[in-house]
Design a protein around this motif. Structure first.
Motif, short mmCIF file in Angstrom:
data_model
loop_
_atom_site.label_atom_id
_atom_site.label_comp_id
_atom_site.label_asym_id
_atom_site.label_seq_id
_atom_site.Cartn_x
_atom_site.Cartn_y
_atom_site.Cartn_z
N THR A 10 66.90 22.90 -24.48
CA THR A 10 67.10 24.21 -25.10
C THR A 10 65.75 24.74 -25.58
N ASN A 12 64.18 27.82 -27.88
CA ASN A 12 64.16 29.01 -28.75
C ASN A 12 62.72 29.45 -28.88
N GLY A 114 67.33 30.45 -25.59
CA GLY A 114 67.98 31.22 -26.65
C GLY A 114 69.44 30.87 -26.84
N CYS A 116 71.26 30.27 -29.35
CA CYS A 116 71.59 29.24 -30.34
C CYS A 116 71.97 27.91 -29.69
N LYS A 129 65.37 19.70 -27.69
CA LYS A 129 65.45 21.02 -28.32
C LYS A 129 64.04 21.46 -28.72
N PHE A 131 61.20 24.61 -29.87
CA PHE A 131 60.92 25.92 -30.45
C PHE A 131 59.49 26.30 -30.11
N ARG A 165 66.74 37.77 -34.12
CA ARG A 165 67.01 36.38 -33.74
C ARG A 165 67.26 35.52 -34.97
N THR A 169 70.91 33.80 -35.59
CA THR A 169 71.01 32.35 -35.80
C THR A 169 71.73 32.03 -37.11
N TRP A 177 66.59 29.84 -38.43
CA TRP A 177 65.92 29.85 -37.12
C TRP A 177 64.60 29.11 -37.16
N TYR A 183 64.91 21.29 -34.33
CA TYR A 183 64.29 21.07 -33.02
C TYR A 183 63.64 19.70 -32.94
#
Length: 208
Positions: A10, A12, A114, A116, A129, A131, A165, A169, A177, A183
């Motif tokens: 994922t 973000n 993105g 979530c 995960k 970021f 965003r 979140t 976020w 993450y």
């Protein structure tokens, strides 16, 4: 993360970091699907609405779920589907999206940008995960170059998109976020460049 089993990555990202491009390149190198518009198409099918309509709603407003809710109810009423049962809420639509994402991830490995996804897969046993962030001045330059807007407009785009965003979140996950605890990896792409960032993240993913 074990590449020999089904996995989920994922991503973000702050607006203007090139995070989507990073995700697309990672998916390409790994030979897996990048989930983005496919999610919208699947949600559109679930609610019997054209995917083009859903995409237009999203492109018009990055916080599009409330608009989608209103549109869906109006569409159903206009087409004489009056028995809608309980009022459809934006949270129900978010859960529909999450359900689609989980279903795809059960079937195959994927990269999700993105939506979530970090929270949707917070208990997944084989998820990475990420970021992605970058200093504001770097993001402003990237947006100016990409969209041909002024520096002032680029800064406004950053403020608007990042705030949306953050709010999205918080609304749908109850988490922050920017909380690094969400993450496994947070990465400043300005320190590596986009290709260098992909190389760095691929090293974390590990060899085949």
């Amino acid at each position: 993360m074990n590449r020999h089993e089904k996995f989920v990555i994922t991503i973000n990202r702050q607006f203007g970091t090139g995070g989507h491009e990073v995700g697309a390149e990672i998916a390409k190198r790994l030979g897996v699907k990048l989930l983005d518009k496919q999610i919208l198409e699947a949600v559109a099918r679930k609610f019997d609405i054209g995917a083009d309509t859903v995409m237009k709603l999203e492109s018009r407003n990055t916080s599009w779920w409330d608009d989608f809710t209103q549109f869906y109810r109006s569409y159903m009423i206009d087409n004489h589907h009056h028995d809608l049962g309980p009022e459809l809420t934006s949270h129900q639509l978010f859960e529909a999206q999450a359900s689609v994402i989980r279903q795809i991830a059960e079937e195959e490995s994927c990269v999700i940008v993105g939506r979530c996804a970090f929270d949707i897969f917070r208990h997944h046993p084989n998820a990475l995960k990420i970021f992605i962030h970058s200093p504001e001045e770097k993001r402003i330059k990237r947006i100016v170059d990409k969209y041909g807007v002024s520096s002032a407009d680029a800064k406004l785009m950053i403020v608007d998109n990042d705030y949306t965003r953050e709010l999205y979140t918080k609304t749908y996950t109850g988490t922050e976020w920017y909380d690094a605890r969400n993450y496994d990896v947070t990465l400043d792409v300005s320190a590596f460049g986009l290709n260098g960032s992909v190389d760095y993240l691929m090293a974390l993913v590990g060899d085949e």
